[in-house]
Enzyme design. Structure first.
Site, mmCIF file in Angstrom:
data_model
loop_
_atom_site.group_PDB
_atom_site.id
_atom_site.type_symbol
_atom_site.label_atom_id
_atom_site.label_comp_id
_atom_site.label_asym_id
_atom_site.label_seq_id
_atom_site.Cartn_x
_atom_site.Cartn_y
_atom_site.Cartn_z
ATOM 1 N N ASP A 25 0.817 -1.213 0.000
ATOM 2 C CA ASP A 25 0.000 0.000 0.000
ATOM 3 C C ASP A 25 0.856 1.269 0.000
ATOM 4 O O ASP A 25 0.675 2.164 0.835
ATOM 5 C CB ASP A 25 -0.945 0.018 1.216
ATOM 6 C CG ASP A 25 -1.750 -1.258 1.340
ATOM 7 O OD1 ASP A 25 -2.178 -1.788 0.308
ATOM 8 O OD2 ASP A 25 -1.949 -1.737 2.480
ATOM 9 N N GLU A 181 -11.282 0.861 -3.537
ATOM 10 C CA GLU A 181 -10.575 1.320 -2.346
ATOM 11 C C GLU A 181 -9.285 2.011 -2.748
ATOM 12 O O GLU A 181 -8.994 2.190 -3.939
ATOM 13 C CB GLU A 181 -10.283 0.130 -1.412
ATOM 14 C CG GLU A 181 -9.494 -0.977 -2.056
ATOM 15 C CD GLU A 181 -9.474 -2.265 -1.243
ATOM 16 O OE1 GLU A 181 -10.233 -2.372 -0.262
ATOM 17 O OE2 GLU A 181 -8.706 -3.174 -1.601
#
Length: 494
Positions: A25, A181
């Site tokens: 991420d 997301e």
């Protein structure tokens, strides 16, 4: 007969990460001529590592955004709990980082600092659900918080207090992939671009983008979505997604994103976790396009030792801070359990496919030793009690002792990973093998081998990768030495 719709041509993805091992991420920002990057850290503390680079390829760990207990509560964080995807930005002379601790909410945590190495502020709490928050500022200074909560949701934010200044509203649902997301919002020219991840962080992972005339949309999707994916390809890097864009000083653009490197026969297993990769980005017809890969010529070799008095910057602990369980006294490190019921773990990421960790411990006052793990229930441990070492393998609820031996005075324990010895076409061929070795006065003695598939994400589940370090199950273990080595790795042949 109807024709099948063909996806647009995809670029060649990088084959080597710019941050190897469990660094998922990624979020990146440039300040001057330097780039700064933050990653998810989940149940490990200190949390959210911060890296610095001059070129987006070679990165140096400079600190952590959550480096003290007053910022980060992890007591209730089990495997793959804790800190989820952060966003790192720079605005008005200050670094800002927003993230979510899923075990300390609901809501998001916002910290800031004048220098990326810290110190970072105590967190400001934002009362909003969901995960993966993003920060962006308009020219008039309005701050927008954009996050994932069933879709992509946005509200105006006061970053100094954490107060939402407008009602949250859904601004985009993506292109139809599951789990929209990881949003990031950018102003480029007269357009606002909303970059997101879709498809989940597995085989269907992809990056899509939309644009609008205002930060709140309405957003129109790129006609060539997804702009990045490895799904259905032969790339050695799979599950690519969760990207962030950055503009270079010369005006060109690049992206960082996560991916995994599975190995072994079908269906493939990845063991190092989700790693950070990078690529060039060009613009065509007003849309970003992922182009040429950015990667090192080789993953560099590493030799790292535990050292004295101060822990190495890359050492972390599971569900506690390292100083809660590991202390320096009388010229040695002393490790105690996290709680009377739970083993403590302190260590570092396995960042190389071929690696080794060696330790010398005194367990005359407790039980503990050297461990390679994905989580507490998927681990290989060289567990010492007194002068006896056992090779303990945990695969979910199944716990087995594979071997037992007497540890001579001064002997060292080793857990190393190496290529699988199974035949290329064997259905038993996993990603690697874990070898447990005892180094005594008469030389090395192999105690056991474990199929690396059992220490993979595909078996253990979750969002992290392998860690290697020290454990204590009871009493107190004295750590006399620890060293990690990782072998250099060249890009695979086309």
């Amino acid at each position: 007969m109807p024709e099948l719709l063909a996806e647009p041509d995809r670029p060649s993805l990088p084959t080597l990460p710019v941050l190897a091992g469990f660094h998922p991420d990624p979020s990146v920002v440039r300040v001057g001529d330097l780039y700064y990057l933050a990653c998810s850290s989940f149940e490990y503390a200190p949390g959210v590592p911060i890296f610095r680079s001059p070129d987006l390829v070679a990165w140096e760990l400079v600190g952590h955004a959550f480096d003290r207990p007053s910022q980060l509560a992890l007591a209730q964080a089990g495997p793959s709990g804790g800190i989820y995807a952060p966003t790192l930005r720079h605005h008005d002379g200050r670094f800002w980082l927003v993230t979510t601790n899923v075990n300390d909410g609901p809501g998001h945590l916002l910290v800031s600092a004048t220098e990326p190495a810290g110190p970072w502020s105590d967190p400001v709490r934002i009362d909003a659900g969901g995960i993966d928050p993003d920060l962006a500022w308009d020219d008039d200074g309005t701050c927008y918080l954009t996050w994932s909560d069933g879709g992509i949701v946005q509200a105006e934010l006061d970053p100094t207090t954490g107060e939402l200044l407008s009602a949250p509203r859904t601004v985009w649902q993506g292109t139809g992939g599951q789990h929209p997301e990881g949003p990031h919002l950018y102003r480029v020219g007269s357009w606002w671009y909303l970059l997101i991840a879709e498809g989940g962080t597995g085989h269907g992972h992809a990056v899509t983008v939309a644009r609008g005339s205002s930060p709140s949309g309405p957003f129109e999707p790129c006609p060539d979505n997804p702009v990045l994916t490895a799904r259905g390809t032969r790339s050695p890097v799979q599950n690519t997604g969760h990207a962030d864009l950055v503009q270079r000083p010369d005006g060109s653009w690049a992206a960082v994103f996560l991916g995994v490197r599975p190995d072994g026969r079908f269906p493939g297993w990845h063991v190092l976790g989700r790693e950070t990769f990078a690529a060039e980005v060009s613009w065509a017809d007003g849309w970003p396009r992922v182009d040429r890969a950015l990667q090192p010529d080789a993953t560099p070799a590493v030799e790292s030792t535990l050292g004295d008095v101060r822990l190495p910057r890359d050492w972390v602990a599971a569900s506690v801070f390292p100083g809660d369980v590991l202390t320096w006294s009388d010229g040695a490190w002393r490790l105690v359990p996290r709680t009377p019921e739970d083993r403590s773990f302190v260590g570092r990421r396995q960042e190389h496919r071929v690696s080794g960790a060696r330790a010398r411990v005194d367990a005359s006052e407790g039980v503990g030793g050297l461990e390679l793990r994905v989580d507490p229930d998927h681990a290989v441990t060289l567990e010492v009690t007194g002068d006896v070492v056992r090779v303990v393998v945990r695969i979910g609820p199944a716990v087995s002792v594979l071997a037992e031996a007497v540890v001579p005075a001064g002997a060292e324990l080793e857990l190393r990973t190496q290529a699988s010895t199974e035949h290329e076409y064997s259905h038993r061929r996993g990603p690697d093998e874990v070898v447990a070795v005892l180094h005594g006065p008469e030389g090395p003695r192999e105690l056991a081998r474990v199929d690396g598939r059992y220490l993979s994400t595909e078996v253990a589940g979750g969002f992290t990768g392998r860690m290697v370090g020290l454990v204590c199950a009871s009493g107190r273990v004295t750590v006399e030495a620890f060293a990690y080595t990782g072998s250099a790795e060249a890009p695979p042949r086309p």
